[in-house]
Scaffold this active site. Structure first.
Site, PDB file in Angstrom:
ATOM      1  N   GLN A 230     -10.417  -3.599  -2.892  1.00 37.12           N
ATOM      2  CA  GLN A 230     -11.701  -3.040  -2.442  1.00 37.12           C
ATOM      3  C   GLN A 230     -12.827  -3.429  -3.404  1.00 37.12           C
ATOM      4  O   GLN A 230     -13.964  -3.676  -2.979  1.00 37.12           O
ATOM      5  CB  GLN A 230     -11.562  -1.513  -2.368  1.00 37.12           C
ATOM      6  CG  GLN A 230     -12.823  -0.771  -1.951  1.00 37.12           C
ATOM      7  CD  GLN A 230     -13.112  -0.861  -0.460  1.00 37.12           C
ATOM      8  OE1 GLN A 230     -12.231  -0.657   0.364  1.00 37.12           O
ATOM      9  NE2 GLN A 230     -14.351  -1.165  -0.110  1.00 37.12           N
TER      10      GLN A 230
ATOM     11  N   ARG B  42       0.864  -1.184   0.000  1.00 36.12           N
ATOM     12  CA  ARG B  42       0.000   0.000   0.000  1.00 36.12           C
ATOM     13  C   ARG B  42       0.889   1.219   0.000  1.00 36.12           C
ATOM     14  O   ARG B  42       1.765   1.344   0.854  1.00 36.12           O
ATOM     15  CB  ARG B  42      -0.926   0.048   1.221  1.00 36.12           C
ATOM     16  CG  ARG B  42      -1.521   1.443   1.415  1.00 36.12           C
ATOM     17  CD  ARG B  42      -2.578   1.559   2.465  1.00 36.12           C
ATOM     18  NE  ARG B  42      -3.823   0.967   2.013  1.00 36.12           N
ATOM     19  CZ  ARG B  42      -5.003   1.218   2.576  1.00 36.12           C
ATOM     20  NH1 ARG B  42      -5.096   2.025   3.607  1.00 36.12           N
ATOM     21  NH2 ARG B  42      -6.082   0.629   2.120  1.00 36.12           N
TER      22      ARG B  42
ATOM     23  N   ASP C 123     -16.708   8.549  -1.146  1.00 34.83           N
ATOM     24  CA  ASP C 123     -15.417   8.344  -0.478  1.00 34.83           C
ATOM     25  C   ASP C 123     -14.983   9.713   0.063  1.00 34.83           C
ATOM     26  O   ASP C 123     -15.562  10.751  -0.307  1.00 34.83           O
ATOM     27  CB  ASP C 123     -14.406   7.786  -1.506  1.00 34.83           C
ATOM     28  CG  ASP C 123     -13.059   7.405  -0.883  1.00 34.83           C
ATOM     29  OD1 ASP C 123     -12.973   7.319   0.364  1.00 34.83           O
ATOM     30  OD2 ASP C 123     -12.096   7.197  -1.641  1.00 34.83           O
TER      31      ASP C 123
ATOM     32  N   CYS D  75     -16.158   2.990   0.960  1.00 33.18           N
ATOM     33  CA  CYS D  75     -15.047   2.074   1.266  1.00 33.18           C
ATOM     34  C   CYS D  75     -14.579   2.225   2.711  1.00 33.18           C
ATOM     35  O   CYS D  75     -13.972   1.302   3.259  1.00 33.18           O
ATOM     36  CB  CYS D  75     -13.896   2.338   0.304  1.00 33.18           C
ATOM     37  SG  CYS D  75     -13.339   4.050   0.323  1.00 33.18           S
TER      38      CYS D  75
ATOM     39  N   HIS E  62      -7.521   1.006  -6.219  1.00 34.41           N
ATOM     40  CA  HIS E  62      -7.739   0.244  -4.985  1.00 34.41           C
ATOM     41  C   HIS E  62      -8.455  -1.060  -5.358  1.00 34.41           C
ATOM     42  O   HIS E  62      -9.630  -1.263  -5.035  1.00 34.41           O
ATOM     43  CB  HIS E  62      -8.574   1.082  -4.015  1.00 34.41           C
ATOM     44  CG  HIS E  62      -8.552   0.585  -2.598  1.00 34.41           C
ATOM     45  ND1 HIS E  62      -7.751  -0.451  -2.168  1.00 34.41           N
ATOM     46  CD2 HIS E  62      -9.251   1.002  -1.504  1.00 34.41           C
ATOM     47  CE1 HIS E  62      -7.953  -0.657  -0.877  1.00 34.41           C
ATOM     48  NE2 HIS E  62      -8.850   0.212  -0.452  1.00 34.41           N
TER      49      HIS E  62
ATOM     50  N   ARG F 197     -14.078  -7.153   2.839  1.00 39.50           N
ATOM     51  CA  ARG F 197     -12.655  -6.955   2.491  1.00 39.50           C
ATOM     52  C   ARG F 197     -11.844  -8.197   2.874  1.00 39.50           C
ATOM     53  O   ARG F 197     -10.965  -8.634   2.149  1.00 39.50           O
ATOM     54  CB  ARG F 197     -12.082  -5.742   3.241  1.00 39.50           C
ATOM     55  CG  ARG F 197     -12.679  -4.395   2.892  1.00 39.50           C
ATOM     56  CD  ARG F 197     -12.480  -3.996   1.450  1.00 39.50           C
ATOM     57  NE  ARG F 197     -11.087  -4.109   1.019  1.00 39.50           N
ATOM     58  CZ  ARG F 197     -10.086  -3.295   1.400  1.00 39.50           C
ATOM     59  NH1 ARG F 197     -10.337  -2.264   2.189  1.00 39.50           N
ATOM     60  NH2 ARG F 197      -8.850  -3.481   0.965  1.00 39.50           N
TER      61      ARG F 197
END
Ligand code: CP
Ligand code: NVA
Length: 334
Positions: free
Chosen positions: A138, A108, A232, A273, A135, A318
């Site tokens: 996700q 990440r 988001d 998310c 991402h 997730r």
């Protein structure tokens, strides 16, 4: 098409065929069922993975750790600033060292180029746990969440991303929707739309899948009849805090509130998310409230806590989907 992801990296959904994405959603659902019924699934006993984080995380880190343990693997976590990577050791050298010790590497961090470079040199699968551009893990969780609400065939659903449509999550949603035949709408200010080049690629993918890509700054046009309203945060990790003022001004018209949800279809759901700024329960939230006089940002507390919200299902998913991605890429080829 028979799907075999063994030995592959998972860097961005543009690299995967629709059938490969679908197979990961199927596998996520199967692994979720095993976890729910308490059936052990230590399929990767004896393997080891390393989690390389240059940005902070709750869900992604915990998902990789729990999923790794459930699969029987050893897990090493490298916190931001805690490895030599970048400062004293190049990406390529770091990749070659970690690839000698571990069976898989999660990254990440910042540019997509870094995760691509790691994968080019590691010799083992590399998984993108979020970059500035994408991402992808996700997305598998989000598509599983959609299936749980709308059934297995996601084609034809209308998903609207509200707000900062230029960010990593919006980019990834546009790609996954285009690949799987959903209608994707980016609804936000013109200054924060996905890059034209990525839009063009997705339009082509959508033409082949029966989906579509629409960019609009008109909330009513964007959200009317939506099956999914997604948002988001307005300033992503890695962006300077000075941006808050401009983003609040630019993105406030795209806050997801009850009026927005009323435009959507009767059985529409709300997704995010996470983490989300829906109240003043955080230091950043309190600071913004003091400086700008607003107590909610991209989503109101009423929508976040309301009956249409699926945000904690997404968060749980997730873990199941990251487990699927690791299992599919680390298992022995058949
Ligand atoms: N959604 C998500 O990636 O959350 P974290 O930043 O907590 O990992
Ligand atoms: N766009 C957000 C996503 C967090 C999961 C960020 O990059 O900070």
């Amino acid at each position: 098409m028979s799907v075999n992801l063994s030995g592959r990296s998972f860097l961005k959904l543009l690299d995967l065929a629709p059938e490969e994405i679908t197979s990961l959603i199927d596998l996520s659902a199967e692994l979720k069922q095993l976890k729910r019924e308490g059936t052990p699934h230590r399929y990767l006993e004896g393997k080891n993975i390393v989690l390389l984080f240059e940005k902070t995380s709750t869900r992604t880190r915990c998902s990789f750790e729990v999923a790794g343990h459930d699969l029987g693997m050893g897990v090493t976590y490298l916190a931001p600033e805690s490895s030599q990577m970048g400062k004293k050791e190049s990406i390529a050298d770091t990749a070659r060292v970690l690839g000698r010790m571990y069976d898989g590497i999660e990254y990440r961090g910042f540019s997509q180029q870094i995760v691509e470079e790691l994968a080019a040199h590691a010799g083992v699968p590399v998984w993108n746990g979020l970059t500035d551009e994408f991402h992808p893990t996700q997305m598998i969780a989000d598509m599983l969440t959609l299936r749980e609400n709308f059934g297995d065939d996601l084609r034809g659903l209308k998903l609207v991303f509200m707000g900062d449509a230029e960010n990593n999550v919006a980019n990834s949603l546009m790609v996954v929707c285009a690949k799987l035949g959903l209608h994707f709408v980016a609804c936000g200010p013109e200054e924060r739309m996905p890059a034209a080049e990525l839009v063009a690629v997705c339009e082509e993918l959508a033409a082949a899948s029966g989906g579509s890509v629409t960019l609009t700054s008109d909330v009513a046009a964007g959200c009317t009849g939506a099956d999914v309203v997604y948002t988001d945060i307005w300033v992503s990790m890695g962006e300077p805090a000075e941006l808050w003022e401009e983003r609040i001004r630019m993105l406030s018209p795209y806050q997801v509130d009850d009026a927005v949800m009323d435009l959507a279809s009767d059985d529409a759901i709300f997704m995010h998310c996470l983490p989300a700024f829906h109240d003043t329960g955080t230091t950043v939230g309190r600071d913004i409230a003091e400086r700008f006089g607003i107590t909610e940002m991209e989503v109101t507390d009423a929508v976040f806590e309301g009956p249409r919200s699926r945000v904690f299902d997404e968060a749980e998913n997730r873990m199941h989907s990251i487990k699927a991605i690791m299992y599919a890429t680390l298992k022995d080829p058949q």
